[in-house]
Design a protein around this motif. Structure first.
Motif, PDB file in Angstrom:
ATOM      1  N   ARG A 210       0.830  -1.214   0.000  1.00  8.77           N
ATOM      2  CA  ARG A 210       0.000   0.000   0.000  1.00  8.77           C
ATOM      3  C   ARG A 210       0.867   1.267   0.000  1.00  8.77           C
ATOM      4  O   ARG A 210       0.578   2.228  -0.723  1.00  8.77           O
ATOM      5  CB  ARG A 210      -0.916  -0.035   1.225  1.00  8.77           C
ATOM      6  CG  ARG A 210      -1.952   1.045   1.275  1.00  8.77           C
ATOM      7  CD  ARG A 210      -2.771   0.902   2.536  1.00  8.77           C
ATOM      8  NE  ARG A 210      -3.413  -0.403   2.645  1.00  8.77           N
ATOM      9  CZ  ARG A 210      -3.095  -1.330   3.542  1.00  8.77           C
ATOM     10  NH1 ARG A 210      -2.145  -1.094   4.434  1.00  8.77           N
ATOM     11  NH2 ARG A 210      -3.725  -2.479   3.570  1.00  8.77           N
ATOM     12  N   HIS A 211       1.897   1.269   0.814  1.00  8.14           N
ATOM     13  CA  HIS A 211       2.761   2.451   0.894  1.00  8.14           C
ATOM     14  C   HIS A 211       3.612   2.599  -0.361  1.00  8.14           C
ATOM     15  O   HIS A 211       3.794   3.717  -0.860  1.00  8.14           O
ATOM     16  CB  HIS A 211       3.652   2.346   2.130  1.00  8.14           C
ATOM     17  CG  HIS A 211       4.548   3.520   2.343  1.00  8.14           C
ATOM     18  ND1 HIS A 211       4.157   4.637   3.042  1.00  8.14           N
ATOM     19  CD2 HIS A 211       5.813   3.770   1.921  1.00  8.14           C
ATOM     20  CE1 HIS A 211       5.138   5.525   3.051  1.00  8.14           C
ATOM     21  NE2 HIS A 211       6.159   5.018   2.384  1.00  8.14           N
ATOM     22  N   SER A 212       4.134   1.492  -0.880  1.00  7.27           N
ATOM     23  CA  SER A 212       5.013   1.568  -2.061  1.00  7.27           C
ATOM     24  C   SER A 212       4.240   1.975  -3.310  1.00  7.27           C
ATOM     25  O   SER A 212       4.786   2.650  -4.186  1.00  7.27           O
ATOM     26  CB  SER A 212       5.710   0.221  -2.276  1.00  7.27           C
ATOM     27  OG  SER A 212       6.483  -0.136  -1.148  1.00  7.27           O
ATOM     28  N   ASN A 213       2.991   1.552  -3.418  1.00  5.33           N
ATOM     29  CA  ASN A 213       2.195   1.951  -4.576  1.00  5.33           C
ATOM     30  C   ASN A 213       1.948   3.451  -4.601  1.00  5.33           C
ATOM     31  O   ASN A 213       1.787   4.038  -5.679  1.00  5.33           O
ATOM     32  CB  ASN A 213       0.860   1.215  -4.568  1.00  5.33           C
ATOM     33  CG  ASN A 213       1.009  -0.246  -4.944  1.00  5.33           C
ATOM     34  OD1 ASN A 213       2.043  -0.675  -5.456  1.00  5.33           O
ATOM     35  ND2 ASN A 213      -0.018  -1.034  -4.693  1.00  5.33           N
ATOM     36  N   ASN A 214       1.909   4.071  -3.428  1.00  6.76           N
ATOM     37  CA  ASN A 214       1.707   5.520  -3.335  1.00  6.76           C
ATOM     38  C   ASN A 214       3.067   6.217  -3.395  1.00  6.76           C
ATOM     39  O   ASN A 214       3.462   6.936  -2.487  1.00  6.76           O
ATOM     40  CB  ASN A 214       0.976   5.849  -2.029  1.00  6.76           C
ATOM     41  CG  ASN A 214       0.502   7.282  -1.967  1.00  6.76           C
ATOM     42  OD1 ASN A 214       0.144   7.863  -2.989  1.00  6.76           O
ATOM     43  ND2 ASN A 214       0.512   7.857  -0.788  1.00  6.76           N
ATOM     44  N   GLY A 215       3.771   6.011  -4.495  1.00  6.01           N
ATOM     45  CA  GLY A 215       5.157   6.439  -4.577  1.00  6.01           C
ATOM     46  C   GLY A 215       5.381   7.859  -5.045  1.00  6.01           C
ATOM     47  O   GLY A 215       6.492   8.381  -4.923  1.00  6.01           O
ATOM     48  N   LEU A 216       4.366   8.513  -5.601  1.00  7.78           N
ATOM     49  CA  LEU A 216       4.529   9.883  -6.099  1.00  7.78           C
ATOM     50  C   LEU A 216       4.297  10.863  -4.955  1.00  7.78           C
ATOM     51  O   LEU A 216       3.239  10.850  -4.325  1.00  7.78           O
ATOM     52  CB  LEU A 216       3.553  10.155  -7.245  1.00  7.78           C
ATOM     53  CG  LEU A 216       3.728   9.274  -8.489  1.00  7.78           C
ATOM     54  CD1 LEU A 216       2.691   9.644  -9.542  1.00  7.78           C
ATOM     55  CD2 LEU A 216       5.134   9.393  -9.054  1.00  7.78           C
ATOM     56  N   SER A 217       5.267  11.706  -4.730  1.00 10.00           N
ATOM     57  CA  SER A 217       5.187  12.658  -3.624  1.00 10.00           C
ATOM     58  C   SER A 217       4.221  13.788  -3.955  1.00 10.00           C
ATOM     59  O   SER A 217       4.290  14.391  -5.037  1.00 10.00           O
ATOM     60  CB  SER A 217       6.575  13.233  -3.309  1.00 10.00           C
ATOM     61  OG  SER A 217       6.501  14.218  -2.318  1.00 10.00           O
ATOM     62  N   VAL A 222       4.997  20.598  -8.946  1.00  6.31           N
ATOM     63  CA  VAL A 222       5.173  20.744 -10.393  1.00  6.31           C
ATOM     64  C   VAL A 222       5.476  19.402 -11.043  1.00  6.31           C
ATOM     65  O   VAL A 222       4.813  18.997 -12.003  1.00  6.31           O
ATOM     66  CB  VAL A 222       6.290  21.761 -10.705  1.00  6.31           C
ATOM     67  CG1 VAL A 222       6.504  21.864 -12.212  1.00  6.31           C
ATOM     68  CG2 VAL A 222       5.946  23.131 -10.135  1.00  6.31           C
ATOM     69  N   ALA A 223       6.475  18.680 -10.535  1.00  4.46           N
ATOM     70  CA  ALA A 223       6.913  17.431 -11.170  1.00  4.46           C
ATOM     71  C   ALA A 223       5.827  16.360 -11.113  1.00  4.46           C
ATOM     72  O   ALA A 223       5.582  15.671 -12.114  1.00  4.46           O
ATOM     73  CB  ALA A 223       8.187  16.941 -10.499  1.00  4.46           C
ATOM     74  N   THR A 224       5.152  16.229  -9.984  1.00  5.82           N
ATOM     75  CA  THR A 224       4.143  15.174  -9.871  1.00  5.82           C
ATOM     76  C   THR A 224       2.928  15.432 -10.762  1.00  5.82           C
ATOM     77  O   THR A 224       2.508  14.521 -11.500  1.00  5.82           O
ATOM     78  CB  THR A 224       3.708  15.017  -8.395  1.00  5.82           C
ATOM     79  OG1 THR A 224       4.841  14.616  -7.614  1.00  5.82           O
ATOM     80  CG2 THR A 224       2.616  13.982  -8.262  1.00  5.82           C
ATOM     81  N   CYS A 248       1.851   2.298 -10.117  1.00  7.09           N
ATOM     82  CA  CYS A 248       2.330   1.959  -8.784  1.00  7.09           C
ATOM     83  C   CYS A 248       3.821   2.246  -8.680  1.00  7.09           C
ATOM     84  O   CYS A 248       4.586   1.953  -9.601  1.00  7.09           O
ATOM     85  CB  CYS A 248       2.088   0.471  -8.476  1.00  7.09           C
ATOM     86  SG  CYS A 248       0.393  -0.065  -8.738  1.00  7.09           S
ATOM     87  N   GLY A 249       4.210   2.816  -7.550  1.00  7.24           N
ATOM     88  CA  GLY A 249       5.629   3.040  -7.298  1.00  7.24           C
ATOM     89  C   GLY A 249       6.079   4.431  -7.693  1.00  7.24           C
ATOM     90  O   GLY A 249       5.286   5.373  -7.836  1.00  7.24           O
ATOM     91  N   ASN A 250       7.384   4.554  -7.910  1.00  7.03           N
ATOM     92  CA  ASN A 250       7.944   5.835  -8.316  1.00  7.03           C
ATOM     93  C   ASN A 250       7.844   6.003  -9.829  1.00  7.03           C
ATOM     94  O   ASN A 250       7.286   5.149 -10.537  1.00  7.03           O
ATOM     95  CB  ASN A 250       9.397   5.954  -7.836  1.00  7.03           C
ATOM     96  CG  ASN A 250      10.247   4.780  -8.293  1.00  7.03           C
ATOM     97  OD1 ASN A 250      10.024   4.200  -9.353  1.00  7.03           O
ATOM     98  ND2 ASN A 250      11.228   4.416  -7.491  1.00  7.03           N
ATOM     99  N   GLN A 251       8.416   7.093 -10.329  1.00  2.72           N
ATOM    100  CA  GLN A 251       8.272   7.393 -11.757  1.00  2.72           C
ATOM    101  C   GLN A 251       8.893   6.326 -12.642  1.00  2.72           C
ATOM    102  O   GLN A 251       8.307   5.922 -13.660  1.00  2.72           O
ATOM    103  CB  GLN A 251       8.902   8.756 -12.064  1.00  2.72           C
ATOM    104  CG  GLN A 251       8.139   9.947 -11.530  1.00  2.72           C
ATOM    105  CD  GLN A 251       8.452  10.285 -10.102  1.00  2.72           C
ATOM    106  OE1 GLN A 251       9.057   9.476  -9.389  1.00  2.72           O
ATOM    107  NE2 GLN A 251       8.051  11.466  -9.652  1.00  2.72           N
ATOM    108  N   ALA A 252      10.086   5.836 -12.265  1.00  2.00           N
ATOM    109  CA  ALA A 252      10.757   4.829 -13.086  1.00  2.00           C
ATOM    110  C   ALA A 252       9.961   3.532 -13.119  1.00  2.00           C
ATOM    111  O   ALA A 252       9.848   2.881 -14.184  1.00  2.00           O
ATOM    112  CB  ALA A 252      12.169   4.583 -12.559  1.00  2.00           C
ATOM    113  N   GLN A 253       9.403   3.120 -11.998  1.00  3.47           N
ATOM    114  CA  GLN A 253       8.614   1.888 -11.966  1.00  3.47           C
ATOM    115  C   GLN A 253       7.331   2.020 -12.779  1.00  3.47           C
ATOM    116  O   GLN A 253       6.930   1.074 -13.468  1.00  3.47           O
ATOM    117  CB  GLN A 253       8.290   1.532 -10.513  1.00  3.47           C
ATOM    118  CG  GLN A 253       9.512   1.116  -9.700  1.00  3.47           C
ATOM    119  CD  GLN A 253       9.192   0.964  -8.223  1.00  3.47           C
ATOM    120  OE1 GLN A 253       8.414   1.745  -7.656  1.00  3.47           O
ATOM    121  NE2 GLN A 253       9.787  -0.018  -7.580  1.00  3.47           N
TER     122      GLN A 253
END
Length: 870
Positions: A210-217, A222-224, A248-253
């Motif tokens: 649950r926490h890792s899927n919410n990876g975008l800050s 601006v970036a998000t 899910c995850g950060n931008q690269a994932q």
């Protein structure tokens, strides 16, 4: 291109090793090279959308900063870094290793990043050694049954069907598996020994996912937004308008998932038909191949996204300066273009809303409100129970130290996965069946995880507010006054939670309705409206063209047209007080004017109790001594699980499915450790001597070679990982027993097996013969001599003739063995029948007759002891 191809082949060696030789290798080589171009093409197209949306997001951010916003002031406080110097959980379980195809014990550590670090043992973690691996749970699903796992495996690999009851390619050593499943990356297999452990670990794994899927800050203003809008426009250009589960995850994932969305099916169609072997082996090979491709794609997307973000950040100062200089003109130009597009689109939008949107808004809202409100209500119940417990504990002892102990226990309540699991389970009941086809909603997981994140945030805000209020009231209060203060703080926090919970839920309902309805409307309007949008670009000045995009204005017009209906539906539910929602007119802004002046940092209750600050610990030492939120799994009557390597059961201690029942029956007589499933021999202790330490470092394997058991090749079997450093041969000489002694023992055993009746007859006959000899000679002389000799020799022989003292002279009667001693009896004048007497005389032999050695066949017979010389 050559370096990229070499890099790809290094990562794709797993694929090549599983494919057959010949043309398949050449085809795979060419396809792997094309994968590099595929990833680059996707990133190039996405980069074009990202650069456009970055300028738009920067314009919206600066405009919001200048004009200000109307966000509602929350009642509860929010802390910046709640998990500072904290860890979620750590403990031991078993993991299946793909390389060795064996189960091994592992110590898992879940830190504040929610990444799962794997160590060989707890001691390795405490010493700061490197972990065996780190699992980022973004995109994974935590499973607790093999049937559910096989169902997902069959769906992802439809060409190789497996039976529902068959194991894929591993044997789980217990009935409590834990599986982390991913559609593209490697799967991870764990197991525990009890259901209690399984439930706790499952809750922890779900929290990590649950926490890792919410990876975008959300702090990146601006970036998000630029990234999410660019991703949405890219997928819409490919015909995908609905929600996406793999965001899910950060931008690269997320970008790697975007590439694999189209690459994975093509790779499966190419490679799966060429896989050889049994079904389980083909499944295993395909997962390893998919993981190798995913890791290579992830490496490329990470590198290219970092380069893209750096380019935009470099250009940001120039864009920011242009925006602040011409902000009024840019806003005027955008409003002018928006008016033109609204006049063109609005008639079609209103017709679509009336016919296909408005009839379904209330039903969708009701489906969202029921499980969400139950989840937030469960959060309030748990919060109330914990605060009441603190109030009860302070009634007996309201000292600062005791209050600090109780507050330290609830400070991380929101991040306790096990205690919060009941709240999360309420939201799992969300069912949007019927909307998946109509509104292109793939699954409700996006909304479920978002609501669960909001539940955790509200719980943490409430606990943090209660902490600040109690900490402020510590000085100058004691006894009953302090208990009343605690209760007042509790009431204030619960009232603020009710208000903020209503505000957060209403916002969540509006956003969820927009995420469901807007993609559906865009999909219906795009075929007729999108071709007409380019002509409106002529109305935009060239200097402002980077900040004003007609595609974004078109979506804003559609959103504004349906937002009014969504707002009215949510407001109507609040007016009816359904699910404890408050009206918008009910504002508590002035209830605590000084509350927001309190600090935002976490209060270190444990440090105040000890009188030291937790921030004094730094570096790796502080990281390893972080306070753990979830307690270790402790079973009643059992030692702490897997504290060291000696307490961790090895592979031999894990029962396999094909083990026979005979081996289990042999060990039932020994006490069994319920955790290790091994007989308890002796608790391992610390070595006390140099030799014992040497044996621990270089263990000695003792091999006993019997006759005919030598290996023909001169080698001894070793376990995997064993290494022979020294061989010492010890020869023992065992003396062989003499044949005479063996014969004597055999004769004695045969004599012992004779019946009691035969020994009685033999003893009586010997006594009668000796008496007859004495009568035929001089009776008076022999009797007198016999009396004298019997007094002297009887005392000597009676001791040595004991059944426990065997005579080695060779003349002791076998009848004397195992016979109890009795008191000597005098000779009587009984008459003996001469017809029954048989005499056998041996010259030169002195016989010693012990009538005490008579067989116990007749207890009424009289006993005689006579010593005769012939």
């Amino acid at each position: 291109m050559q370096p990229a191809i070499c890099s790809a082949l290094c990562s794709y060696k797993v694929i090549i090793s599983f494919l057959c030789c010949g043309p398949s290798l050449n085809l795979t080589f060419l396809y792997l090279c094309s994968n590099l171009a595929r990833t680059s093409a996707v990133m190039s197209e996405f980069g074009r959308f990202y650069e456009q949306q970055y300028a738009v997001a920067l314009f919206n951010s600066v405009r919001y900063e200048i004009e200000g916003g109307g966000n509602t002031q929350t009642q509860l406080l929010h802390r910046k870094d709640p998990l500072k110097n904290k860890s979620i959980f750590s403990g031991g379980l078993f993991q299946y290793l793909e390389e060795s195809k064996k189960w091994r014990s592992r110590f898992l550590y879940v830190g504040d990043s929610y990444n799962i670090s794997l160590y060989e043992s707890k001691a390795a973690h405490d010493r700061g050694l490197h972990s065996k691996g780190v699992i980022n749970c973004a995109g994974y699903r935590a499973l607790t049954s093999m049937e559910e796992y096989l169902g997902l495996l069959n769906n992802s690999l439809s060409d190789t069907k497996a039976k529902a009851a068959s194991a894929p390619f591993l044997k789980c050593p217990s009935q409590f598996p834990l599986i982390l499943w991913h559609p593209y990356a490697r799967h991870h297999y764990f197991c525990v020994m009890t259901e209690k452990e399984q439930k706790k670990w499952h809750a922890i794994f779900q929290d990590c996912v649950r926490h890792s899927n919410n990876g975008l800050s959300e702090e990146c203003k601006v970036a998000t937004p630029a990234f999410t809008d660019a991703l949405r426009l890219y997928r819409q250009a490919k015909g995908h308008y609905g929600t996406w589960d793999m965001m899910c995850g950060n931008q690269a994932q997320i970008l790697a998932n975007l590439v694999m969305e189209t690459l994975h099916p093509e790779l499966k169609n190419l490679i799966v038909p060429r896989l050889k072997g049994k079904l389980q082996q083909r499944q295993r090979d395909w997962m390893l191949i998919s993981d190798a491709v995913y890791r290579q794609v992830l490496s490329q997307t990470k590198t290219q996204h970092e380069a893209l973000a750096q380019v935009c950040e470099v250009e940001r100062p120039r864009l920011d300066s242009a925006l602040r200089t011409d902000m009024d003109q840019i806003v005027t130009s955008k409003e002018h273009v928006s008016g033109k597009i609204r006049a063109f689109v609005l008639p079609r939008v209103e017709q679509l809303v009336r016919s296909k949107v408005q009839p379904y808004i209330h039903s969708i809202l009701e489906a969202l409100m029921e499980p969400t409100s139950r989840g937030f209500s469960e959060v309030r119940d748990i919060l109330f129970r914990e605060l009441v417990e603190v109030s009860k504990n302070t009634m007996n002892d309201s000292s600062s130290e005791k209050v600090g102990e109780h507050m330290d226990k609830i400070s991380m309540l929101a991040f306790h996965p096990v205690k919060m699991q009941s709240c999360y389970e309420k939201m799992e009941a969300l069912n949007l069946e019927g909307l998946q086809q109509r509104c292109d909603v793939s699954s409700p997981s996006v909304f479920i995880q978002r609501a669960q994140i909001l539940m955790r945030q509200q719980m943490d805000n409430a606990v943090h507010t209660f902490e600040q209020l109690v900490h402020q009231s510590l000085d100058g209060h004691s006894g009953e006054d302090f208990c009343k203060t605690i209760q007042r703080c509790q009431d204030r926090v619960l009232k603020k939670y009710d208000y903020d919970s209503s505000t957060v839920r209403k916002k969540f309902f509006r956003e969820a309705l927009l995420q469901i309805i807007i993609p559906y409307m865009l999909k219906q309007l795009s075929p007729s409206c999108s071709p007409e949008l380019p002509k409106y670009k002529e109305l935009i000045f060239e200097d402002f063209s980077r900040f004003i995009l007609v595609e974004n204005i078109f979506e804003e017009v559609v959103l504004q047209s349906v937002s009014k209906d969504i707002m009215m539906a949510v407001k109507e539910a609040a007016v009816q007080r359904r699910h404890n929602l408050y009206r918008d007119s009910m504002v508590l802004t002035n209830s605590d004017p000084n509350l927001h002046l309190l600090g935002e940092d976490t209060i270190d209750w444990a440090g105040q109790i000890r009188g030291v600050k937790g921030e004094r610990q730094g570096g790796e030492v502080a990281n390893r001594k972080r306070r753990q939120i979830v307690s270790m799994i402790q079973l009643d009557g059992m030692p702490l699980l897997y504290e060291s390597c000696q307490e961790v059961p090895g592979v031999d201690g894990i029962p396999e499915e094909n083990e026979g029942q005979t081996e289990q029956d042999l060990e039932t007589e020994k006490p069994v450790n319920p955790i290790q499933q091994e007989p308890i021999e002796k608790e391992p202790g610390s070595p006390d001597s140099i030799s014992e330490i040497r044996d621990l470092i270089n263990p000695v394997l003792e091999v006993i070679e019997k006759d005919g058991s030598q290996q023909t090749n001169g080698m001894l079997p070793l376990e995997e990982g064993d290494e022979v450093k020294l061989i010492t041969t010890v020869t023992e000489f065992v003396p062989r027993e003499s044949p005479i002694k063996v014969d004597e023992e055999l004769d004695t055993a045969q004599i012992k097996q004779s019946s009691e009746e035969e020994r009685c007859v033999s003893a009586i006959e010997s006594a009668i013969q000796q008496i007859e000899i004495a009568i035929q000679e001089d009776p008076s002389e022999n009797l007198s001599e016999g009396a004298i000799d019997s007094d002297g020799e009887f005392a000597q022989t009676s001791t040595n003739s004991s059944p426990f003292h065997h005579d080695d002279s060779g003349f002791q009667s076998p009848a004397n063995e195992n016979v109890e001693e009795v008191e000597p009896q005098p000779i009587t004048d009984e008459v003996v029948d001469t017809d029954q007497v048989m005499l056998t005389l041996v010259e030169g032999v002195k016989s010693s007759i012990d009538l005490d050695a008579k067989a116990p066949c007749d207890a009424s017979e009289k006993k005689s002891e006579v010593e005769i010389e012939s």
